[in-house]
Design a protein around this motif. Structure first.
Motif, PDB file in Angstrom:
ATOM      1  N   ASN A 119      -5.430  -0.122  -0.286  1.00  0.00           N
ATOM      2  CA  ASN A 119      -4.299  -0.432   0.571  1.00  0.00           C
ATOM      3  C   ASN A 119      -3.482   0.847   0.740  1.00  0.00           C
ATOM      4  O   ASN A 119      -3.906   1.918   0.288  1.00  0.00           O
ATOM      5  N   THR A 163      -0.997   1.972  -0.711  1.00  0.00           N
ATOM      6  CA  THR A 163      -0.539   2.611  -1.946  1.00  0.00           C
ATOM      7  C   THR A 163      -1.671   2.911  -2.911  1.00  0.00           C
ATOM      8  O   THR A 163      -1.454   3.585  -3.914  1.00  0.00           O
ATOM      9  N   ILE A 170      -1.911  -5.957   0.718  1.00  0.00           N
ATOM     10  CA  ILE A 170      -0.462  -5.712   0.711  1.00  0.00           C
ATOM     11  C   ILE A 170       0.049  -5.566  -0.722  1.00  0.00           C
ATOM     12  O   ILE A 170       1.226  -5.764  -0.993  1.00  0.00           O
ATOM     13  N   GLU A 171      -0.860  -5.193  -1.624  1.00  0.00           N
ATOM     14  CA  GLU A 171      -0.501  -4.854  -3.003  1.00  0.00           C
ATOM     15  C   GLU A 171       0.279  -5.988  -3.671  1.00  0.00           C
ATOM     16  O   GLU A 171       1.339  -5.781  -4.248  1.00  0.00           O
ATOM     17  N   ARG A 230       3.937  -6.207  -3.179  1.00  0.00           N
ATOM     18  CA  ARG A 230       4.770  -5.040  -3.516  1.00  0.00           C
ATOM     19  C   ARG A 230       4.932  -4.122  -2.312  1.00  0.00           C
ATOM     20  O   ARG A 230       5.948  -3.456  -2.173  1.00  0.00           O
ATOM     21  N   LEU A 231       3.940  -4.093  -1.443  1.00  0.00           N
ATOM     22  CA  LEU A 231       4.016  -3.258  -0.244  1.00  0.00           C
ATOM     23  C   LEU A 231       5.235  -3.625   0.608  1.00  0.00           C
ATOM     24  O   LEU A 231       5.856  -2.769   1.219  1.00  0.00           O
ATOM     25  N   GLN A 271       8.335  -1.577  -0.200  1.00  0.00           N
ATOM     26  CA  GLN A 271       8.327  -0.130  -0.033  1.00  0.00           C
ATOM     27  C   GLN A 271       9.501   0.293   0.849  1.00  0.00           C
ATOM     28  O   GLN A 271       9.754  -0.296   1.900  1.00  0.00           O
ATOM     29  N   LEU A 273       4.386   4.331   5.518  1.00  0.00           N
ATOM     30  CA  LEU A 273       5.573   3.694   4.965  1.00  0.00           C
ATOM     31  C   LEU A 273       6.703   4.695   4.791  1.00  0.00           C
ATOM     32  O   LEU A 273       7.872   4.337   4.814  1.00  0.00           O
TER      33      LEU A 273
END
Length: 170
Positions: free
Chosen positions: A45, A47, A72-73, A76-77, A80, A134
């Protein structure tokens, strides 16, 4: 050999692997029938981009799609700072900003039943960019060298991928 037997018996159409690094993939590829593997499911992803250094180029050379998990982690994404700032500037939540880049575009094209979601039965398209979108969404306006359409890497020099081999998310 077991997967090939299952294919021969009509019990599966395709098979893939999960979390194999470049050495593991090369070892598998060298085995009899190893080139029958259709995908490698990997943590990938915005990150978590480590596969871009060696594994992704290796797979791209062999026209093997990546099936990314945790895109989308695990949410967590959405926290960001770059995405949050972009979303705030445009009067959206971070989730709405991501949806604008996926769902809304698909709906405008009349393709919402097969695109625009990370969901079973939907095509997964990726447009890689230089830098971190991001941190500065403006990197998206740079030169795009390749895209992944339906799980197949496509460049300006690539022939269009055959429809039968396109990967959908599962």
């Amino acid at each position: 050999q077991a997967f090939e037997a299952l294919q021969r018996d009509g019990k599966i159409r395709h098979y893939g692997v999960s979390n194999l690094d470049v050495d593991d993939m090369a070892e598998l590829w060298a085995l009899p029938g190893g080139q029958g593997v259709q995908t490698n499911q990997l943590l990938y992803n915005l990150t978590r981009r480590g596969i871009e250094w060696d594994l992704l180029p290796w797979m791209r050379e062999r026209r093997m799609p990546v099936m990314a998990y945790s895109p989308i982690e695990q949410a967590r994404l959405l926290r960001q700072s770059g995405l949050r700032q972009f979303a705030e500037r445009h009067g959206m939540t971070p989730a709405q900003a991501l949806a604008t880049a996926t769902t809304n575009g698909a709906a405008l094209l009349g393709k919402e039943k097969e695109r625009g979601a990370i969901a079973p039965g939907h095509f997964a398209d990726i447009v890689p960019v230089e830098g971190g979108p991001l941190a500065a969404i403006s990197v998206v306006t740079g030169t795009v060298r390749w895209v992944m359409e339906g799980g197949v890497v496509v460049t300006a020099l690539s022939p269009p991928p055959p429809r039968a081999t396109r990967c959908k998310t599962v």
